[in-house]
Design a protein around this motif. Structure first.
Motif, PDB file in Angstrom:
ATOM      1  N   LEU A  95       0.853  -1.188   0.000  1.00 13.71           N
ATOM      2  CA  LEU A  95       0.000   0.000   0.000  1.00 13.71           C
ATOM      3  C   LEU A  95       0.891   1.241   0.000  1.00 13.71           C
ATOM      4  O   LEU A  95       1.807   1.357   0.807  1.00 13.71           O
ATOM      5  CB  LEU A  95      -0.903   0.017   1.229  1.00 13.71           C
ATOM      6  CG  LEU A  95      -1.837   1.222   1.362  1.00 13.71           C
ATOM      7  CD1 LEU A  95      -2.904   1.184   0.266  1.00 13.71           C
ATOM      8  CD2 LEU A  95      -2.488   1.242   2.742  1.00 13.71           C
ATOM      9  N   CYS A 106      -9.571  11.239   2.311  1.00  9.94           N
ATOM     10  CA  CYS A 106      -8.717  10.181   1.789  1.00  9.94           C
ATOM     11  C   CYS A 106      -9.363   9.546   0.556  1.00  9.94           C
ATOM     12  O   CYS A 106     -10.571   9.467   0.448  1.00  9.94           O
ATOM     13  CB  CYS A 106      -8.498   9.107   2.845  1.00  9.94           C
ATOM     14  SG  CYS A 106      -7.467   9.623   4.220  1.00  9.94           S
ATOM     15  N   LEU A 108      -8.839   6.107  -2.178  1.00 10.10           N
ATOM     16  CA  LEU A 108      -8.159   4.879  -2.560  1.00 10.10           C
ATOM     17  C   LEU A 108      -8.225   4.730  -4.066  1.00 10.10           C
ATOM     18  O   LEU A 108      -9.292   4.902  -4.659  1.00 10.10           O
ATOM     19  CB  LEU A 108      -8.829   3.667  -1.895  1.00 10.10           C
ATOM     20  CG  LEU A 108      -8.295   2.284  -2.281  1.00 10.10           C
ATOM     21  CD1 LEU A 108      -6.888   2.101  -1.744  1.00 10.10           C
ATOM     22  CD2 LEU A 108      -9.220   1.194  -1.755  1.00 10.10           C
ATOM     23  N   VAL A 119      -3.348   5.195  -1.304  1.00 10.68           N
ATOM     24  CA  VAL A 119      -4.269   6.036  -0.555  1.00 10.68           C
ATOM     25  C   VAL A 119      -3.692   7.437  -0.499  1.00 10.68           C
ATOM     26  O   VAL A 119      -2.569   7.639  -0.034  1.00 10.68           O
ATOM     27  CB  VAL A 119      -4.493   5.505   0.872  1.00 10.68           C
ATOM     28  CG1 VAL A 119      -5.265   6.518   1.712  1.00 10.68           C
ATOM     29  CG2 VAL A 119      -5.241   4.182   0.844  1.00 10.68           C
TER      30      VAL A 119
END
Length: 223
Positions: A95, A106, A108, A119
């Motif tokens: 990630l 945020c 993704l 992210v």
């Protein structure tokens, strides 16, 4: 949609239309972004420094817990506020965290590598692009150390570079460097070299001083 007047040049002469669009973007960059780019870059670099140190010293729980106000971490799930409701199982994939200067919560998203999701989140200190931080009216720490030095000390709950502090506080880099040298000599700030940069962070003495005079629970705090 193709009948819209602003789209016709892209159909009749796409090469010239795209060149004109590229020139417009370049002009916008020069006028709107380029003057602020050094500050924006240092904000992101400081954010990377803070997150890397948090992960190395306190682990993944501290890293994700302090990520962003619209992100919630309950091991092993990272919950993000999104317009579209969806679940994504990362599994054992890597990630990537991407700090942005201008971000709305945020997000993704995928990267060029399907095995590496990313992210994005709001980097701290973006207010430095708007106006300098104003000191509090009732400032016992400022009375003791002087307002400029007190402001520098308050920003050091997490590691910061001198240039990043100058951007955040609207102070000259030379002034911030002088404050940091005096604070380090007093034992309330410590220096660490990371690559070509030098970061500064509070010592236990510095945290205790802030907790005593400012009333902030900064012991063990992470920015």
């Amino acid at each position: 949609m193709a009948d819209e007047p602003f789209l016709r040049p892209y159909l009749t002469d796409p090469q010239a239309a795209c060149a004109a669009l590229a020139d417009a973007y370049a002009a916008w960059w020069e006028e709107a972004v380029a003057p602020h780019w050094p500050v924006m870059r240092r904000l992101v670099e400081d954010e990377v420094l803070v997150r890397a140190r948090t992960f190395a010293t306190e682990g993944v729980d501290a890293l994700f817990s302090g990520l962003e106000s619209r992100a919630r971490w309950e091991r092993p799930v990272l919950e993000l506020t999104k317009y579209v409701e969806a679940e994504y199982a990362a599994g054992k994939r890597r990630l990537v965290l991407v700090p942005l200067v201008f971000a709305e919560g945020c997000r993704l998203y995928s990267t060029d590598d399907p095995e590496v999701p990313a992210v994005s989140f709001q980097a701290m200190g973006a207010a430095a692009l708007r106006e300098p931080v104003e000191p509090a009216a009732d400032d016992r720490l400022g009375l003791l150390l002087g307002r400029g030095r007190a402001a520098v000390l308050r920003e050091l709950a997490g590691p910061r570079t001198a240039a990043g502090l100058a951007d955040r506080l609207g102070l000259a880099p030379s002034t911030v460097s002088e404050h940091l040298s005096l604070l380090a000599g007093a034992g309330v700030v410590t220096r660490h070299r990371v690559g070509r940069s030098v970061s500064y962070q509070l010592t236990d003495t510095g945290r205790s001083l802030l907790a005593l005079l400012v009333g902030e629970g900064v012991l063990g705090a992470v920015a």
